[in-house]
Design a protein around this motif. Sequence first.
Motif, PDB file in Angstrom:
ATOM      1  N   ILE A 293       0.851  -1.191   0.000  1.00 21.88           N
ATOM      2  CA  ILE A 293       0.000   0.000   0.000  1.00 21.88           C
ATOM      3  C   ILE A 293       0.885   1.238   0.000  1.00 21.88           C
ATOM      4  O   ILE A 293       1.722   1.418   0.888  1.00 21.88           O
ATOM      5  CB  ILE A 293      -0.946   0.006   1.209  1.00 21.88           C
ATOM      6  CG1 ILE A 293      -1.905  -1.188   1.119  1.00 21.88           C
ATOM      7  CG2 ILE A 293      -1.729   1.315   1.281  1.00 21.88           C
ATOM      8  CD1 ILE A 293      -2.849  -1.311   2.301  1.00 21.88           C
ATOM      9  N   ILE A 294       0.678   2.106  -0.992  1.00 18.49           N
ATOM     10  CA  ILE A 294       1.505   3.301  -1.148  1.00 18.49           C
ATOM     11  C   ILE A 294       0.704   4.533  -0.745  1.00 18.49           C
ATOM     12  O   ILE A 294      -0.325   4.846  -1.352  1.00 18.49           O
ATOM     13  CB  ILE A 294       1.999   3.451  -2.608  1.00 18.49           C
ATOM     14  CG1 ILE A 294       2.840   2.240  -3.005  1.00 18.49           C
ATOM     15  CG2 ILE A 294       2.802   4.740  -2.767  1.00 18.49           C
ATOM     16  CD1 ILE A 294       4.096   2.052  -2.182  1.00 18.49           C
ATOM     17  N   GLY A 295       1.174   5.210   0.275  1.00 18.01           N
ATOM     18  CA  GLY A 295       0.527   6.429   0.740  1.00 18.01           C
ATOM     19  C   GLY A 295       1.386   7.093   1.786  1.00 18.01           C
ATOM     20  O   GLY A 295       2.214   6.430   2.427  1.00 18.01           O
TER      21      GLY A 295
ATOM     22  N   LEU B  76       1.807  11.856  -5.009  1.00 13.98           N
ATOM     23  CA  LEU B  76       0.770  12.291  -4.077  1.00 13.98           C
ATOM     24  C   LEU B  76       1.255  12.161  -2.629  1.00 13.98           C
ATOM     25  O   LEU B  76       1.048  13.062  -1.806  1.00 13.98           O
ATOM     26  CB  LEU B  76      -0.497  11.463  -4.280  1.00 13.98           C
ATOM     27  CG  LEU B  76      -1.310  11.768  -5.545  1.00 13.98           C
ATOM     28  CD1 LEU B  76      -2.343  10.661  -5.798  1.00 13.98           C
ATOM     29  CD2 LEU B  76      -2.006  13.119  -5.411  1.00 13.98           C
ATOM     30  N   ALA B  77       1.900  11.038  -2.322  1.00 14.55           N
ATOM     31  CA  ALA B  77       2.388  10.819  -0.958  1.00 14.55           C
ATOM     32  C   ALA B  77       3.456  11.839  -0.582  1.00 14.55           C
ATOM     33  O   ALA B  77       3.432  12.405   0.517  1.00 14.55           O
ATOM     34  CB  ALA B  77       2.943   9.395  -0.827  1.00 14.55           C
ATOM     35  N   LEU B  78       4.393  12.097  -1.490  1.00 16.86           N
ATOM     36  CA  LEU B  78       5.436  13.085  -1.206  1.00 16.86           C
ATOM     37  C   LEU B  78       4.839  14.475  -1.032  1.00 16.86           C
ATOM     38  O   LEU B  78       5.280  15.256  -0.175  1.00 16.86           O
ATOM     39  CB  LEU B  78       6.472  13.082  -2.327  1.00 16.86           C
ATOM     40  CG  LEU B  78       7.407  11.877  -2.378  1.00 16.86           C
ATOM     41  CD1 LEU B  78       8.294  11.938  -3.618  1.00 16.86           C
ATOM     42  CD2 LEU B  78       8.257  11.796  -1.122  1.00 16.86           C
ATOM     43  N   GLY B  79       3.816  14.805  -1.830  1.00 18.14           N
ATOM     44  CA  GLY B  79       3.169  16.095  -1.683  1.00 18.14           C
ATOM     45  C   GLY B  79       2.509  16.249  -0.322  1.00 18.14           C
ATOM     46  O   GLY B  79       2.593  17.322   0.306  1.00 18.14           O
TER      47      GLY B  79
ATOM     48  N   GLU C 229       0.371  17.335   5.455  1.00 15.78           N
ATOM     49  CA  GLU C 229      -1.026  16.929   5.382  1.00 15.78           C
ATOM     50  C   GLU C 229      -1.183  15.416   5.547  1.00 15.78           C
ATOM     51  O   GLU C 229      -2.093  14.808   4.986  1.00 15.78           O
ATOM     52  CB  GLU C 229      -1.615  17.365   4.037  1.00 15.78           C
ATOM     53  CG  GLU C 229      -1.612  18.882   3.844  1.00 15.78           C
ATOM     54  CD  GLU C 229      -2.053  19.299   2.456  1.00 15.78           C
ATOM     55  OE1 GLU C 229      -2.175  18.400   1.582  1.00 15.78           O
ATOM     56  OE2 GLU C 229      -2.277  20.501   2.236  1.00 15.78           O
ATOM     57  N   VAL C 230      -0.312  14.803   6.321  1.00 14.18           N
ATOM     58  CA  VAL C 230      -0.377  13.349   6.535  1.00 14.18           C
ATOM     59  C   VAL C 230      -1.494  13.054   7.538  1.00 14.18           C
ATOM     60  O   VAL C 230      -1.430  13.470   8.693  1.00 14.18           O
ATOM     61  CB  VAL C 230       0.970  12.806   7.040  1.00 14.18           C
ATOM     62  CG1 VAL C 230       0.879  11.307   7.252  1.00 14.18           C
ATOM     63  CG2 VAL C 230       2.082  13.148   6.059  1.00 14.18           C
TER      64      VAL C 230
ATOM     65  N   ARG D 120      13.742   7.707  14.514  1.00 10.12           N
ATOM     66  CA  ARG D 120      13.401   7.948  13.115  1.00 10.12           C
ATOM     67  C   ARG D 120      11.907   8.013  12.825  1.00 10.12           C
ATOM     68  O   ARG D 120      11.516   8.254  11.697  1.00 10.12           O
ATOM     69  CB  ARG D 120      14.029   6.867  12.233  1.00 10.12           C
ATOM     70  CG  ARG D 120      15.526   7.047  12.045  1.00 10.12           C
ATOM     71  CD  ARG D 120      15.908   6.567  10.647  1.00 10.12           C
ATOM     72  NE  ARG D 120      17.332   6.736  10.423  1.00 10.12           N
ATOM     73  CZ  ARG D 120      18.212   5.757  10.539  1.00 10.12           C
ATOM     74  NH1 ARG D 120      17.820   4.560  10.899  1.00 10.12           N
ATOM     75  NH2 ARG D 120      19.490   5.976  10.307  1.00 10.12           N
ATOM     76  N   ARG D 121      11.038   7.802  13.807  1.00 12.92           N
ATOM     77  CA  ARG D 121       9.608   7.845  13.498  1.00 12.92           C
ATOM     78  C   ARG D 121       9.151   9.253  13.160  1.00 12.92           C
ATOM     79  O   ARG D 121       8.170   9.436  12.441  1.00 12.92           O
ATOM     80  CB  ARG D 121       8.790   7.309  14.672  1.00 12.92           C
ATOM     81  CG  ARG D 121       8.943   5.837  14.892  1.00 12.92           C
ATOM     82  CD  ARG D 121       7.877   5.287  15.809  1.00 12.92           C
ATOM     83  NE  ARG D 121       7.849   5.934  17.113  1.00 12.92           N
ATOM     84  CZ  ARG D 121       7.103   5.525  18.128  1.00 12.92           C
ATOM     85  NH1 ARG D 121       6.312   4.477  17.972  1.00 12.92           N
ATOM     86  NH2 ARG D 121       7.125   6.138  19.283  1.00 12.92           N
ATOM     87  N   GLY D 122       9.861  10.267  13.705  1.00 15.50           N
ATOM     88  CA  GLY D 122       9.518  11.636  13.377  1.00 15.50           C
ATOM     89  C   GLY D 122       8.133  12.027  13.854  1.00 15.50           C
ATOM     90  O   GLY D 122       7.637  11.541  14.861  1.00 15.50           O
ATOM     91  N   ARG D 123       7.482  12.917  13.076  1.00 12.59           N
ATOM     92  CA  ARG D 123       6.175  13.457  13.425  1.00 12.59           C
ATOM     93  C   ARG D 123       5.202  13.272  12.263  1.00 12.59           C
ATOM     94  O   ARG D 123       5.600  13.261  11.113  1.00 12.59           O
ATOM     95  CB  ARG D 123       6.265  14.959  13.708  1.00 12.59           C
ATOM     96  CG  ARG D 123       7.174  15.404  14.808  1.00 12.59           C
ATOM     97  CD  ARG D 123       7.238  16.932  14.834  1.00 12.59           C
ATOM     98  NE  ARG D 123       5.928  17.558  14.796  1.00 12.59           N
ATOM     99  CZ  ARG D 123       5.405  18.265  15.794  1.00 12.59           C
ATOM    100  NH1 ARG D 123       6.094  18.446  16.906  1.00 12.59           N
ATOM    101  NH2 ARG D 123       4.214  18.797  15.684  1.00 12.59           N
ATOM    102  N   ARG D 124       3.931  13.204  12.595  1.00  9.43           N
ATOM    103  CA  ARG D 124       2.891  13.170  11.562  1.00  9.43           C
ATOM    104  C   ARG D 124       2.753  14.535  10.904  1.00  9.43           C
ATOM    105  O   ARG D 124       2.570  14.650   9.689  1.00  9.43           O
ATOM    106  CB  ARG D 124       1.561  12.765  12.197  1.00  9.43           C
ATOM    107  CG  ARG D 124       0.356  12.784  11.256  1.00  9.43           C
ATOM    108  CD  ARG D 124      -0.943  12.587  12.037  1.00  9.43           C
ATOM    109  NE  ARG D 124      -1.085  13.591  13.078  1.00  9.43           N
ATOM    110  CZ  ARG D 124      -1.577  14.811  12.869  1.00  9.43           C
ATOM    111  NH1 ARG D 124      -1.954  15.181  11.666  1.00  9.43           N
ATOM    112  NH2 ARG D 124      -1.669  15.667  13.879  1.00  9.43           N
ATOM    113  N   ASP D 125       2.814  15.607  11.696  1.00  9.73           N
ATOM    114  CA  ASP D 125       2.623  16.972  11.222  1.00  9.73           C
ATOM    115  C   ASP D 125       3.724  17.832  11.836  1.00  9.73           C
ATOM    116  O   ASP D 125       3.988  17.733  13.034  1.00  9.73           O
ATOM    117  CB  ASP D 125       1.242  17.493  11.674  1.00  9.73           C
ATOM    118  CG  ASP D 125       0.907  18.870  11.138  1.00  9.73           C
ATOM    119  OD1 ASP D 125       1.622  19.827  11.485  1.00  9.73           O
ATOM    120  OD2 ASP D 125      -0.087  19.000  10.395  1.00  9.73           O
TER     121      ASP D 125
END
Length: 504
Positions: free
Chosen positions: A150-152, A299-302, A308-309, A389-394
């Motif tokens: 699944i790509i997103g 789309l995912a990179l954008g 906007e994740v 490395r999980r970082g942040r959603r926003d």
Amino acid sequence: MGSGGSLCLVTGATGYVGGRLVPRLLAGGHRVRCLVRTPEKLRDVPWRDQVEVVRGDLLDEEAVRAACEGADVLYFLVHSLQQKGFGDLDRRAADIAGRAAQQAGVSRIVYLGGVHPPGQLSEHLRSRAEVGEQLLRSGVPTAVLQAAVIIGSGSASFEMLRYLTEHLPVMVTPRWVTNRVQPIAVRDVLHYLVAAADLPPEVNRSFDIGGPDVLTYADMMRTYAAVAGLKRRLMMPVRVLSPKLSSLWIGIVTPVPRSIGAPLIESLIHEAVCAEHDIDDHLPRPEGGLTRFADAVALALGKIQHGEVETRWSDASPVDAPWDPLPSDPGWSGGTVYRDERERLTTASPAAVWRVVERIGGRNGWYSFPLLWAVRGWIDRLLGGVGLRRGRRDPERLRTGDALDWWRVEDLEEGRFLRLRAEMKVPGRAWLELSVAPAGQGTRYRQCAVFIPRGLLGHLYWWAVAPFHGLVFGGMARRIVSAATGRGGTRSRVVRFRGRAAPG
């Protein structure tokens, strides 16, 4: 059963797919009930006030039965991948859910599984297949949607692909990178999940779902590099990299921990290509057609670049993670709660300080001694933890339940208070609390690191790292208020280390 007002029970609403499915069901005119272990994790999602949330575990038969009452559709979107014996757990959960749905008169079960070839399967794919078969035998009409990669933005598969391609311009690759894969964009998966609610009752079967492109994993990395504007990646396949060695390598290079990466890698030793496209005979394709792989990557990179994740693979926390008010008298700690408390007064406004607090972590950093954080992150990865490395959603905003590097947002009061629970490997439990309050014409910033040791090793751990707290926590407090003011104008009062025996 029409789409106007059907009641959909969604399990896994705090996960990657479930968290995206709920708002799309609402947009389609459905009513939604979410069964979750931890309702607090949904407190800050934008659709919280539009759904019914009930507390319960899928292994609790009584809770599942109660949640199924009055529901028309059950979405089974859970997978115990990060736990030992996940196959047995998922089979038990599927058995309980199927019986509860049948007894409650649920009209449809929808399950998202994985594309799998015939023959011997990895433990991960075998578990997904067994769950699908179990639900198909439940007596409730079931649609098992089987997707490959699944790509997103935020998916574990996409994050693996992204980090491998961006960080390794020259790659020594295992043989499985030449296996064929049929990836599918997450938007297309969600389209089929929503549409499956209205399948007629005679449909009780599995469907392979995939995008329009069949590629090797090496092709996927090359395409990612082209879309991201990177130089062409050089790959040198070798035979000696077993799936187990590959999973260790994935754990080092990508933010996906070995507990998730290993089953995903084991699945890639099989070709993951749709054996049929019968879904087209029952459900319409997405408007504009299925998304090509390169477009899904773009789309995912954008989404990532614009902050906007919606959801991320890390949104789901381990089942045994504590999600309670901060314990004050844990018996197994010997009654000891260690604290490192810092306080600073600043001329900056509370809003200015809070903006810095809420942006902490990920690429924004921890306003502290970077080398010590990096070393601790690498140690955690070597121990099998999540590392940094999980970082942040926003990059700007947090919400309850968000993963934040090796922390999890456990409590959040906008503009005032943030509590983070540690998910790194430590002999005990750890929290970090950051609070902001008006003080005269400025702001009082308070910071408290809390550690509850487990046994002697926990006590030794605290005192081993205590000498570095001045650099780590002291530097953090100082730099946070400095960033809020953009200049001087701070004074401080610091309580460095305090071990407190809880009343007993």
